[in-house]
Each structure stands twice: as structure tokens, then as C-alpha cells.
Design an enzyme around this catalytic site. Structure first.
Site, PDB file in Angstrom:
ATOM      1  N   TRP A 109       0.831  -1.200   0.000  1.00  0.00           N
ATOM      2  CA  TRP A 109       0.000   0.000   0.000  1.00  0.00           C
ATOM      3  C   TRP A 109       0.877   1.267   0.000  1.00  0.00           C
ATOM      4  CZ3 TRP A 109      -4.946  -0.029  -1.422  1.00  0.00           C
ATOM      5  CH2 TRP A 109      -5.697  -1.200  -1.261  1.00  0.00           C
ATOM      6  N   SER A 110       0.639   2.208   0.916  1.00  0.00           N
ATOM      7  CA  SER A 110       1.321   3.503   0.822  1.00  0.00           C
ATOM      8  C   SER A 110       2.785   3.484   1.250  1.00  0.00           C
ATOM      9  CB  SER A 110       0.566   4.557   1.636  1.00  0.00           C
ATOM     10  OG  SER A 110      -0.646   4.879   0.986  1.00  0.00           O
ATOM     11  N   THR A 111       3.259   2.371   1.771  1.00  0.00           N
ATOM     12  CA  THR A 111       4.704   2.256   1.974  1.00  0.00           C
ATOM     13  C   THR A 111       5.414   2.444   0.634  1.00  0.00           C
ATOM     14  OG1 THR A 111       4.288   0.777   3.844  1.00  0.00           O
ATOM     15  CG2 THR A 111       6.513   0.784   2.974  1.00  0.00           C
TER      16      THR A 111
END
Length: 368
Positions: free
Chosen positions: A70-72
Site C-alpha cells: 500500500w502507501s509504503t
């Protein structure tokens, strides 16, 4: 769990606390499959994995199991931009419109590259009703966003561009560099075992994402403001999207990265040593400089945004004020602590519901 969890990999005795915290994430905090890795001064001192790649009688998690982070992913994208700045191909302080003239529409002519990357451009979502499929055509989506009226005066506020920052970033990147971020990562960061999307050659290594029932991005907030609605609920995202072949085939450098904890820890470990072979020290300083500090207009929590990285806030990455990185929906995260020259990453397939303060994350960070 019914049977004791078997932890694989290695961990230097000095970091026994990390081993114990990682084990407790399975025994006490519900992890199904996960990995954690710690690089200190360039050395991989802990490389742990355990559990299964899917619920039920699934195959075990392996040393090279990939998972959607995801946003990592946003920290990877920030690194790509820092590499471009180091090569003199783009400048954080120059206007986006100098590289992408159409972006100047509707009063966005002065928005700098750094402001765009630090979520200040006011393009946190679409103004029309959108579908997930709109994210799968990155070029078309970026053109629409570039032409759009922002949700706030650019530079006056910052609000998390949950998905759209990736679409805008890769469009700008391609105009400057010639390659998309997906291609650049494939060519230049192959050693770190990271990809944007999931190429067929890597698909057999991917874990299945697991989520609680009724979990979706729209549930992250109660009463949504217009920017929150645009960023988090237009459209609402299903946490199981990473299991969908269409999501895996797309290029969304804000949310559909697939990686190992080891690869991410090595990437941040390199940055933690002054940029290593990736980024020059002076550019790394600019890449991680705080560009906005205050409440985030979308997430509603305190934020310290750098040029694509999230600077340490509320002890998210431990005690160091200088630490920076990014986390992802459900629990994955990776960061660099330049004070201690460490890179750390945690990846998992069982998503948690805490927007910030996932107990698994808190325990791992405290242990190191």
C-alpha cells in the site's frame, strides 16, 4: 494460535528484543504471515519471516515472499525523485508546470515539485464520481488531475493524496526522465526486490491480502469533508484489491508496490548512510526537509511532510527527530534513522484497522 509459531531467518543476539516482538505479533496480535528486517550501518542484522501467505492451510511465508505494501510504496517513489534530483534532471524548487505545462491550469502554475510531493497541491482526488478502474489508466487520470481546480489554495495546506500522488508523480517523472516510475524501479532498484505492480515473473511469490469484514477506506473517517471524501471515499477502496489481477497489473506508485521487508530495509539502510550510491547527501537533505508541518487536511492527524517522505511524528519511527519513511494502509511500514544509520521494514498480509498506532508497529519500533 493453535500451535507455536516458527520464526525463520536470523537475528543477531543483540536484537533479541526485535525477535521477541516479531514473535508476539503472531502469538498476541493476530499476524498471519509477515516479515521484518533491520539493517544497521549497511549490515542486515535481523531478517525474520513467519506464518502463511494466505488464510487456512496455505503455504508458508518464504524468505522472498512479496506482498502489496500500500502507501509504503510512497517512500520508494520519493526515493526515485531524489535520485532524479541528484542526477540534475529535476529540481524540487522549480514549478511542476516548467516540466508539465498543462499542470498550470486553474491556478496551479506556481506549485513546486516539492509542494506536489508533500501533498500541498490540493489534488487529493477527483471532483467527479470515480471508479477504481480510473486509477488503472495512470496517464488519463494524471491529465484529468492536472487540469483540475485544486481543493485548496496550493501551498496553503497539506492533505494526503492517498492514491492521486502516485498518478501525478509518475506522469511528471516520465515527462522528465523518459521512463515511468514503474520502469525506473524495475531498471534501477531491481537489487532491492521492489516492483510497482506485480509483473507475471514475480506473481508466484506474492502473498494474499487478508482484511477484517467491512473494512474500507471510507471507514477511516466518520464525517467526511470534501477533500477527505475525494481522497478516501471516491471511490472507496476495498482492502482486498491487491489480490485482484487488474490492481496487480496497474501502475500506482502510491499504493501498489510489491516488496519484501528485506529489500525495503536495505533501501532505507542505504539512505540512512547519507544516500549511499542512490542519492547525494545534499539532495537527501532536501528530500527529507520538512515542507509542511501541521494537521493533515485529509487524515486529520499531525503530519510533517517532506518531499514524498513522512518525517517522524508522534514517535512513529522511534525517538529520532531526523527519522523518515512511510507506512501503508493496514500496517506495513519502512523507515530510515540517519542518527543511528538504520533501515527497518515490516511487511504483512493481515491488515489492521488502526490508521496510526498499529500495536504491531509500536511493538517492533520500541524493540529496536
Amino acid at each position: 494460535m493453535g500451535s507455536p509459531v516458527i520464526i525463520h531467518g536470523h537475528c543477531l543476539p543483540r536484537y533479541q528484543a526485535l525477535y521477541d516482538a516479531f514473535t508476539a505479533n503472531f502469538v498476541e496480535r493476530g499476524d498471519v504471515g509477515a516479515a521484518a528486517a533491520l539493517v544497521v550501518d549497511g549490515e542486515l542484522v535481523a531478517d525474520l519471516w513467519a506464518g502463511a501467505v494466505a488464510p487456512g492451510e496455505a503455504p508458508p511465508w518464504q524468505a522472498d515472499t512479496l506482498v502489496n505494501i500500500w502507501s509504503t510504496t510512497k517512500g520508494v517513489t520519493a526515493t526515485c525523485f531524489a535520485m532524479l534530483v541528484s542526477r540534475g534532471q529535476i529540481d524540487y524548487e522549480r514549478a511542476v508546470a516548467e516540466y508539465w505545462p498543462e499542470f498550470a491550469a486553474n491556478g496551479k502554475g506556481a506549485v513546486t515539485v516539492a509542494q506536489l510531493l508533500s501533498h500541498q497541491a490540493g489534488l487529493c482526488g477527483f471532483r467527479r464520481s470515480a471508479r477504481v478502474e480510473d486509477f488503472y489508466d495512470a496517464h488519463k487520470a494524471a491529465e484529468e488531475l492536472a487540469a483540475m481546480e485544486p481543493f485548496w489554495q496550493p501551498g496553503s495546506n497539506a492533505g494526503y493524496h492517498a492514491i492521486t500522488i502516485g498518478l501525478l508523480a509518475t506522469a511528471l517523472f516520465e515527462k522528465v526522465e523518459g521512463r515511468s516510475i514503474r520502469q525506473f524501479v524495475a531498471d534501477e532498484l531491481a537489487n532491492y526486490d521492489i516492483s510497482i505492480g506485480l509483473p507475471a515473473i514475480r506473481a508466484h511469490r506474492a502473498a494474499t491480502m487478508i482484511a477484517p469484514p467491512h473494512m474500507g477506506t471510507e471507514a477511516l473517517m466518520t464525517e467526511l469533508t470534501q477533500p477527505q471524501m475525494a481522497a478516501l471515499a471516491n471511490p472507496p477502496l476495498d482492502p482486498l484489491l491487491p489480490n485482484d489481477p487488474a490492481w496487480r497489473a496497474a501502475e500506482i506508485p502510491s499504493a501498489n508496490g510489491f516488496a519484501t521487508a528485506r529489500g525495503l530495509a536495505h533501501l532505507y539502510g542505504e539512505l540512512a548512510r547519507g544516500g549511499g550510491n542512490l542519492v547525494s547527501p545534499d539532495v537527501l537533505e532536501r528530500a527529507t526537509q520538512v515542507r509542511y508541518e501541521g494537521p493533515d487536511a485529509v487524515l486529520g492527524v499531525p503530519a510533517r511532510w517532506a518531499a514524498g517522505f513522512l518525517r517522524n511524528v508522534s514517535g512513529l519511527y522511534g525517538e529520532s527527530e531526523a527519522a523518515y519513511g512511510h507506512g501503508g494502509w493496514g500496517g506495513s511500514f519502512a523507515f530510515a534513522d540517519p542518527d543511528r544509520q538504520i533501515g527497518f521494514a515490516y511487511t504483512m498480509n493481515r491488515m489492521g484497522t488502526d490508521l496510526i498506532g498499529d500495536p504491531r508497529n509500536i511493538s517492533l519500533v520500541a524493540s529496536i
